[in-house]
Every structure is written in C-alpha cells, then in structure tokens.
Design an enzyme around this catalytic site. Structure first.
Site, PDB file in Angstrom:
ATOM      1  N   ASP A  16      45.673  47.822  39.047  1.00 41.14           N
ATOM      2  CA  ASP A  16      46.115  47.288  37.752  1.00 41.14           C
ATOM      3  C   ASP A  16      46.997  48.313  37.054  1.00 41.14           C
ATOM      4  O   ASP A  16      46.617  49.488  36.924  1.00 41.14           O
ATOM      5  CB  ASP A  16      44.909  46.983  36.844  1.00 41.14           C
ATOM      6  CG  ASP A  16      44.086  45.796  37.348  1.00 41.14           C
ATOM      7  OD1 ASP A  16      44.522  45.120  38.303  1.00 41.14           O
ATOM      8  OD2 ASP A  16      43.012  45.544  36.761  1.00 41.14           O
ATOM      9  N   ASN A 184      36.506  29.696  33.198  1.00 43.68           N
ATOM     10  CA  ASN A 184      36.619  29.995  31.766  1.00 43.68           C
ATOM     11  C   ASN A 184      37.335  28.824  31.088  1.00 43.68           C
ATOM     12  O   ASN A 184      37.538  27.769  31.700  1.00 43.68           O
ATOM     13  CB  ASN A 184      37.284  31.360  31.539  1.00 43.68           C
ATOM     14  CG  ASN A 184      38.763  31.359  31.915  1.00 43.68           C
ATOM     15  OD1 ASN A 184      39.376  30.313  32.102  1.00 43.68           O
ATOM     16  ND2 ASN A 184      39.335  32.540  32.028  1.00 43.68           N
ATOM     17  N   THR A 249      40.005  42.426  29.572  1.00 44.09           N
ATOM     18  CA  THR A 249      40.240  42.364  31.027  1.00 44.09           C
ATOM     19  C   THR A 249      38.911  42.479  31.774  1.00 44.09           C
ATOM     20  O   THR A 249      38.121  43.383  31.494  1.00 44.09           O
ATOM     21  CB  THR A 249      41.166  43.530  31.476  1.00 44.09           C
ATOM     22  OG1 THR A 249      42.288  43.553  30.629  1.00 44.09           O
ATOM     23  CG2 THR A 249      41.585  43.379  32.928  1.00 44.09           C
ATOM     24  N   ALA A 250      38.688  41.573  32.700  1.00 43.59           N
ATOM     25  CA  ALA A 250      37.511  41.602  33.584  1.00 43.59           C
ATOM     26  C   ALA A 250      36.196  41.264  32.884  1.00 43.59           C
ATOM     27  O   ALA A 250      35.127  41.399  33.490  1.00 43.59           O
ATOM     28  CB  ALA A 250      37.384  42.938  34.312  1.00 43.59           C
ATOM     29  N   ALA A 251      36.265  40.808  31.629  1.00 36.92           N
ATOM     30  CA  ALA A 251      35.019  40.402  30.957  1.00 36.92           C
ATOM     31  C   ALA A 251      34.370  39.247  31.729  1.00 36.92           C
ATOM     32  O   ALA A 251      33.153  39.217  31.942  1.00 36.92           O
ATOM     33  CB  ALA A 251      35.306  39.980  29.527  1.00 36.92           C
ATOM     34  N   GLY A 252      35.218  38.311  32.192  1.00 38.10           N
ATOM     35  CA  GLY A 252      34.696  37.182  32.968  1.00 38.10           C
ATOM     36  C   GLY A 252      34.106  37.646  34.297  1.00 38.10           C
ATOM     37  O   GLY A 252      33.110  37.090  34.770  1.00 38.10           O
ATOM     38  N   ASP A 253      34.710  38.660  34.888  1.00 35.88           N
ATOM     39  CA  ASP A 253      34.183  39.180  36.164  1.00 35.88           C
ATOM     40  C   ASP A 253      32.804  39.799  35.957  1.00 35.88           C
ATOM     41  O   ASP A 253      31.899  39.622  36.779  1.00 35.88           O
ATOM     42  CB  ASP A 253      35.138  40.234  36.745  1.00 35.88           C
ATOM     43  CG  ASP A 253      36.507  39.652  37.064  1.00 35.88           C
ATOM     44  OD1 ASP A 253      36.576  38.461  37.403  1.00 35.88           O
ATOM     45  OD2 ASP A 253      37.504  40.392  36.964  1.00 35.88           O
ATOM     46  N   ASN A 277      26.162  37.042  29.430  1.00 34.59           N
ATOM     47  CA  ASN A 277      26.708  37.288  28.087  1.00 34.59           C
ATOM     48  C   ASN A 277      26.551  38.752  27.691  1.00 34.59           C
ATOM     49  O   ASN A 277      27.430  39.335  27.056  1.00 34.59           O
ATOM     50  CB  ASN A 277      26.013  36.398  27.050  1.00 34.59           C
ATOM     51  CG  ASN A 277      26.538  34.971  27.073  1.00 34.59           C
ATOM     52  OD1 ASN A 277      27.648  34.715  27.541  1.00 34.59           O
ATOM     53  ND2 ASN A 277      25.743  34.035  26.565  1.00 34.59           N
TER      54      ASN A 277
HETATM   55  O1  RIB Z   1      39.924  39.502  36.078  1.00 34.62           O
HETATM   56  C1  RIB Z   1      40.684  40.647  35.814  1.00 34.62           C
HETATM   57  C2  RIB Z   1      41.557  40.988  36.986  1.00 34.62           C
HETATM   58  O2  RIB Z   1      42.521  39.987  37.145  1.00 34.62           O
HETATM   59  C3  RIB Z   1      42.327  42.275  36.844  1.00 34.62           C
HETATM   60  O3  RIB Z   1      41.612  43.398  37.281  1.00 34.62           O
HETATM   61  C4  RIB Z   1      43.586  42.015  37.642  1.00 34.62           C
HETATM   62  O4  RIB Z   1      43.654  42.717  38.843  1.00 34.62           O
HETATM   63  C5  RIB Z   1      43.603  40.509  37.873  1.00 34.62           C
HETATM   64  O5  RIB Z   1      43.366  40.205  39.176  1.00 34.62           O
END
Ligand code: RIB
Length: 304
Positions: A16, A184, A249-253, A277
């Site tokens: 990223d 999402n 960024t990546a909160a959903g992950d 959550n």
């Molecule tokens: O979900 C976030 C990710 O989406 C980031 O790390 C980026 O690489 C994209 O793939």
C-alpha cells in the site's frame, strides 16, 4: 482463546502506498499531499494478519511478484506468524494499492492487482486441505479462484466466510452453501442494487444475498453504524464501539477476521459480530492496513 483454530485465507497481498492529504481532490483538481508512506496490505493479507494477531493458526494462499515488494510482503506475513508455504513468488509484479487518505480517516483506493490476478484457481483449491477449520476469501482475486476454493471448502465441510470486498458484481449462485456472507455498504449496493440505509433496506438486501448464496448468515458491515445480522428470519442490529477515527483502511478486514474467528469458536453469530465491531473500532483508531489489526488481549479490553 483461538489457538486451536486452523485457518486459511485465499486472497490478495498488496503493497500500500498511503498518501496523506487534508481532503480528497475533486475531478481535475490537484492538491498538495502532507506525507506518504508504504505499508503492507491487501484484503487477503490483512485478514490473515487479523486472524494471526488474534492467535489462530493461519495460512495464506496467494501470489506476489518476484520483486522487492514481493519479498517484503512475504517477510511481513512470516513476521506475523503466518504460514506462507502456499504464497508463490512468481507473479510479474506484486499488487499495489494507492490509498488517498483524508484527515478524519476517509480514503479512496486504486488497486493494481498484479500477481494477485495470476493465482491459479486449481492450485489454490488444492491448498484447501481436510485439516482446516475456517476459510476466508474476498473478491480481490479472480472470480474462479474464489469459486473453486470456496466450493472445495464447502465439499470438505469447512466453515467458509466470504467478505465481498472490493465492490463488484459477483455470481453468488456459484458459491452456494457458504456459512457467512459479509459485504459493506457499497458492496451491498453493488451486489443487490440496494443501499442498506435503514432496517427495511438492510432486510431486503440481506434476503437477496441469502437467497443468491444460500449462506447461513448475512452480516452487513455498516461502518460507524456497526453491523447487521440476518439469519433467514430476522434482522438484528449490532451497535458499534466508540473510536477516534484516524484511518478507516482495513477496518472491514479486521472486522471480518475477528467476526469469523469468534463465530468458529463459539458458533454464536451475535457474539461474533460484537467481536468484529470491537476489532473494527481498534483498527480505525490506528494508521495502516495490516498494522492496525488488534490482538485478542486488546479486543478483550474494549468496552462501551
Ligand atoms: O481493505 C484494505 C485493503 O484494500 C488495502 O490494504 C489495500 O491493499 C486494498 O486492497
């Protein structure tokens, strides 16, 4: 708490490039950036890190390029305790995500898929072995990689969680029988044509998703509204935890990893969503993608 659970993640691994700015540019506008940095990301790798930080035995299945970023990305996965024996280093270039990050945490992301698009679906499916308890996939690899690995996991009775990011149309009918489907808000709109703005639209969108995928549960990630669960009968809202948002960024992950793991441990979708959550609220309060994933101890310390 989760150390006996054996997980695999099939998905993307990206470097990223994060560019910090006061606000996102409008069309045709050029703005000064405040700072930039590189961080390890990719939806698949972030979710693998999320599982590993929570203590689960985690294997990553994917591909990076044989370039400087590819070597760094594999090293980073290993440093997080993730088994990388099924990550091949042979793509033309590693995946790269350019993230425009606005003050307050909102972002816009452009992803160059690179090696993620070169994963062989049959080789990936052969990595889904009988000893696995949990499989996580996203939509940041080719459609066939998702359909073949998910169907192999379903055949083997492995709990399968499908995170529908990034937003794109996808033939959910080809992954019938998954355990949990979790888009999402924008992914829900893309897959169903319905934006989940209120309980009624959440219910209708969830019904469509359940019908198309035959999932046991539909979990909609609703950002700062928490999430909703549909079990085929009722829709239940699960409230979020407060957070000082610096980077979404990546909160959903982080949500998906924690929710999936707690569901595998307890079989209780509501306590799973509560844990998701909690993880999401920690992730948004930190910078970066995989770097923002919480540990189990951090999650257990969270309260409202
Ligand atoms: O979900 C976030 C990710 O989406 C980031 O790390 C980026 O690489 C994209 O793939």
């Amino acid at each position: 708490m989760f150390r006996d659970i054996r997980c695999a993640v099939v998905g993307s691994i990206n470097m990223d490039l994060i560019l910090n700015t006061d606000r996102l540019p409008a069309e045709g506008e050029s703005l000064p950036g405040n700072s930039y940095g590189y961080a390890c990301g990719g939806k698949g790798a972030n979710q693998a890190t999320g599982l590993a930080r929570l203590g689960a035995q985690t294997a990553m299945i994917g591909m990076v390029g044989d370039d400087a970023n590819g070597h760094k990305l594999i090293e980073n996965l290993k440093n997080n305790g993730i088994d990388t024996s099924n990550v091949s280093l042979q793509g033309s270039q590693s995946g790269l995500a350019t993230i425009l990050l606005e003050k307050g945490g909102k972002n816009r992301i452009i992803v160059f898929e690179g090696a993620n698009a070169e994963i062989d679906p049959d080789i990936a499916a052969d990595c889904i072995t009988d000893d696995l308890d949990l499989l996580l996939v996203q939509f940041e690899t080719r459609e066939e990689v998702v359909t073949k690995t998910v169907n192999r996991a379903i055949e083997k009775g492995i709990t399968t969680v499908v995170d529908c990011g990034p937003a794109k149309s996808f033939p959910l009918e080809k992954i019938q029988g998954i355990t949990i489907i979790s888009p999402n808000e924008s992914e829900t709109k893309e897959l169903t044509g319905i934006y989940p703005e209120d309980e009624k639209s959440m219910l209708t969108a969830s019904q469509i998703l359940l019908e198309r995928s035959s999932a046991k549960y539909v979990v909609l990630k609703l950002g700062d509204r928490g999430c909703s669960v549909y079990d085929g009968k009722d829709i239940t809202l699960c409230p979020p935890y407060p957070a000082d948002v610096v980077d979404t960024t990546a909160a959903g992950d982080s949500f998906t990893a924690a929710m999936a793991l707690e569901f595998k441990r307890s079989g209780d979708i509501y306590s799973a969503c509560d844990m998701g959550n909690k993880a999401g609220s920690i992730a948004v309060s930190r910078m970066g993608a995989d770097a923002s994933m919480p540990t189990a101890k951090e999650i257990l310390n969270i309260s409202r």
